[in-house]
Design a protein around this motif. Structure first.
Motif, mmCIF file in Angstrom:
data_model
loop_
_atom_site.group_PDB
_atom_site.id
_atom_site.type_symbol
_atom_site.label_atom_id
_atom_site.label_comp_id
_atom_site.label_asym_id
_atom_site.label_seq_id
_atom_site.Cartn_x
_atom_site.Cartn_y
_atom_site.Cartn_z
ATOM 1 N N ILE A 1 82.880 -45.578 -127.761
ATOM 2 C CA ILE A 1 84.014 -45.770 -128.673
ATOM 3 C C ILE A 1 84.725 -44.448 -128.923
ATOM 4 O O ILE A 1 85.957 -44.371 -128.907
ATOM 5 N N THR A 2 83.948 -43.399 -129.145
ATOM 6 C CA THR A 2 84.532 -42.079 -129.382
ATOM 7 C C THR A 2 85.340 -41.615 -128.177
ATOM 8 O O THR A 2 86.454 -41.094 -128.328
ATOM 9 N N ALA A 3 84.803 -41.810 -126.974
ATOM 10 C CA ALA A 3 85.518 -41.386 -125.766
ATOM 11 C C ALA A 3 86.821 -42.167 -125.599
ATOM 12 O O ALA A 3 87.866 -41.583 -125.279
ATOM 13 N N ALA A 4 86.771 -43.470 -125.828
ATOM 14 C CA ALA A 4 87.971 -44.291 -125.642
ATOM 15 C C ALA A 4 89.064 -43.932 -126.641
ATOM 16 O O ALA A 4 90.226 -43.720 -126.258
ATOM 17 N N TRP A 5 88.711 -43.828 -127.915
ATOM 18 C CA TRP A 5 89.731 -43.539 -128.919
ATOM 19 C C TRP A 5 90.198 -42.094 -128.890
ATOM 20 O O TRP A 5 91.356 -41.803 -129.196
ATOM 21 N N SER A 6 89.328 -41.189 -128.484
ATOM 22 C CA SER A 6 89.766 -39.799 -128.310
ATOM 23 C C SER A 6 90.739 -39.698 -127.142
ATOM 24 O O SER A 6 91.724 -38.954 -127.204
ATOM 25 N N GLY A 7 90.479 -40.457 -126.082
ATOM 26 C CA GLY A 7 91.398 -40.484 -124.944
ATOM 27 C C GLY A 7 92.752 -41.065 -125.317
ATOM 28 O O GLY A 7 93.798 -40.562 -124.892
ATOM 29 N N LEU A 8 92.736 -42.137 -126.116
ATOM 30 C CA LEU A 8 94.008 -42.709 -126.570
ATOM 31 C C LEU A 8 94.784 -41.715 -127.426
ATOM 32 O O LEU A 8 95.999 -41.584 -127.287
ATOM 33 N N TYR A 9 94.083 -41.020 -128.312
ATOM 34 C CA TYR A 9 94.766 -40.028 -129.129
ATOM 35 C C TYR A 9 95.294 -38.876 -128.273
ATOM 36 O O TYR A 9 96.392 -38.385 -128.512
ATOM 37 N N LEU A 10 94.523 -38.470 -127.285
ATOM 38 C CA LEU A 10 94.959 -37.385 -126.414
ATOM 39 C C LEU A 10 96.230 -37.768 -125.661
ATOM 40 O O LEU A 10 97.160 -36.964 -125.541
ATOM 41 N N LEU A 11 96.298 -38.998 -125.184
ATOM 42 C CA LEU A 11 97.521 -39.472 -124.530
ATOM 43 C C LEU A 11 98.691 -39.506 -125.505
ATOM 44 O O LEU A 11 99.812 -39.108 -125.166
ATOM 45 N N LEU A 12 98.441 -39.979 -126.701
ATOM 46 C CA LEU A 12 99.498 -40.061 -127.696
ATOM 47 C C LEU A 12 99.986 -38.674 -128.111
ATOM 48 O O LEU A 12 101.184 -38.439 -128.222
ATOM 49 N N ALA A 13 99.063 -37.755 -128.303
ATOM 50 C CA ALA A 13 99.430 -36.406 -128.754
ATOM 51 C C ALA A 13 100.108 -35.600 -127.648
ATOM 52 O O ALA A 13 100.876 -34.681 -127.938
ATOM 53 N N SER A 14 99.839 -35.928 -126.401
ATOM 54 C CA SER A 14 100.451 -35.162 -125.308
ATOM 55 C C SER A 14 101.898 -35.581 -125.044
ATOM 56 O O SER A 14 102.585 -34.921 -124.269
ATOM 57 N N ARG A 15 102.373 -36.615 -125.707
ATOM 58 C CA ARG A 15 103.747 -37.076 -125.517
ATOM 59 C C ARG A 15 104.704 -36.406 -126.498
ATOM 60 O O ARG A 15 105.647 -37.021 -126.972
ATOM 61 N N ARG A 16 104.498 -35.161 -126.778
ATOM 62 C CA ARG A 16 105.331 -34.425 -127.730
ATOM 63 C C ARG A 16 106.690 -34.124 -127.125
ATOM 64 O O ARG A 16 106.809 -33.844 -125.933
ATOM 65 N N ARG A 17 107.692 -34.152 -127.972
ATOM 66 C CA ARG A 17 109.040 -33.841 -127.514
ATOM 67 C C ARG A 17 109.154 -32.392 -127.056
ATOM 68 O O ARG A 17 108.406 -31.536 -127.493
ATOM 69 N N GLY A 18 110.129 -32.148 -126.217
ATOM 70 C CA GLY A 18 110.326 -30.806 -125.667
ATOM 71 C C GLY A 18 110.904 -29.843 -126.672
ATOM 72 O O GLY A 18 111.142 -30.165 -127.831
ATOM 73 N N TYR A 19 111.126 -28.651 -126.232
ATOM 74 C CA TYR A 19 111.628 -27.576 -127.080
ATOM 75 C C TYR A 19 113.093 -27.286 -126.793
ATOM 76 O O TYR A 19 113.542 -26.162 -126.937
ATOM 77 N N VAL A 20 113.846 -28.276 -126.405
ATOM 78 C CA VAL A 20 115.246 -28.070 -126.064
ATOM 79 C C VAL A 20 116.019 -27.715 -127.328
ATOM 80 O O VAL A 20 115.910 -28.375 -128.355
ATOM 81 N N GLY A 21 116.788 -26.667 -127.251
ATOM 82 C CA GLY A 21 117.633 -26.251 -128.357
ATOM 83 C C GLY A 21 116.959 -25.351 -129.375
ATOM 84 O O GLY A 21 117.594 -24.937 -130.333
ATOM 85 N N LYS A 22 115.701 -25.047 -129.212
ATOM 86 C CA LYS A 22 115.015 -24.162 -130.152
ATOM 87 C C LYS A 22 115.026 -22.746 -129.611
ATOM 88 O O LYS A 22 114.981 -22.531 -128.411
ATOM 89 N N THR A 23 115.091 -21.790 -130.512
ATOM 90 C CA THR A 23 115.033 -20.394 -130.098
ATOM 91 C C THR A 23 113.595 -20.048 -129.702
ATOM 92 O O THR A 23 112.662 -20.805 -129.964
ATOM 93 N N PHE A 24 113.451 -18.901 -129.094
ATOM 94 C CA PHE A 24 112.115 -18.480 -128.641
ATOM 95 C C PHE A 24 111.153 -18.330 -129.813
ATOM 96 O O PHE A 24 110.006 -18.760 -129.738
ATOM 97 N N THR A 25 111.611 -17.743 -130.905
ATOM 98 C CA THR A 25 110.720 -17.550 -132.051
ATOM 99 C C THR A 25 110.352 -18.884 -132.691
ATOM 100 O O THR A 25 109.229 -19.050 -133.176
ATOM 101 N N ALA A 26 111.263 -19.846 -132.690
ATOM 102 C CA ALA A 26 110.946 -21.170 -133.232
ATOM 103 C C ALA A 26 109.918 -21.871 -132.345
ATOM 104 O O ALA A 26 109.015 -22.541 -132.843
#
Length: 140
Positions: free
Chosen positions: A73-98
């Motif tokens: 159960i831990t492996a399955a739900w950790s994998g689902l969370y890992l997939l969900l968390a890896s779908r983060r939006r890009g950094y388009v339009g942000k400065t380098f320091t941001a």
């Protein structure tokens, strides 16, 4: 037992046995549930917040002597969370320091540690579930 015998026993411990020990421990899913809650409770995000109750239930199962099933159960739900968390939006339009601040700030480090822990849970829990033996659990 001499020190060379102890060193020989320590040397015999393989990577799979470390992963199996990780998968049988109740601590990693509890820590991951805590990190997920810290990241997604405010502002509340309903989809990622489905994971902490399941991970805490997995910890309960582990403490109730169902370590192999808990690891699955831990492996399955950790994998689902890992997939969900890896779908983060890009950094388009942000400065380098941001970009640097969002990656190495408190929230970015928490997110990174949650993703690393989820990956370790996938590996450790998957190996424990795949190679674990339930004979000890079924005798009780």
């Amino acid at each position: 037992m001499s020190s060379t015998d102890k060193e020989a026993q320590d040397a015999k411990k393989t990577a799979i046995s470390y992963a199996t020990d990780w998968g049988k421990s109740p601590l990693p899913p509890t820590i991951l549930a805590t990190l997920i809650t810290a990241l997604h409770a405010r502002p509340f995000q309903p989809l990622p917040m489905l994971s902490p109750p399941v991970l805490l239930f997995s910890t309960y199962l582990n403490l109730s002597n169902y370590a192999v099933d808990s690891a699955g159960i831990t492996a399955a739900w950790s994998g689902l969370y890992l997939l969900l968390a890896s779908r983060r939006r890009g950094y388009v339009g942000k400065t380098f320091t941001a970009r640097l601040g969002s990656r190495f700030g408190a929230r970015g480090l928490t997110r990174g540690s949650a993703m690393v822990l989820a990956g370790a849970n996938v590996v450790g829990g998957g190996i424990t579930y795949a190679f674990g033996q339930r004979s000890k659990e079924s005798e009780k």
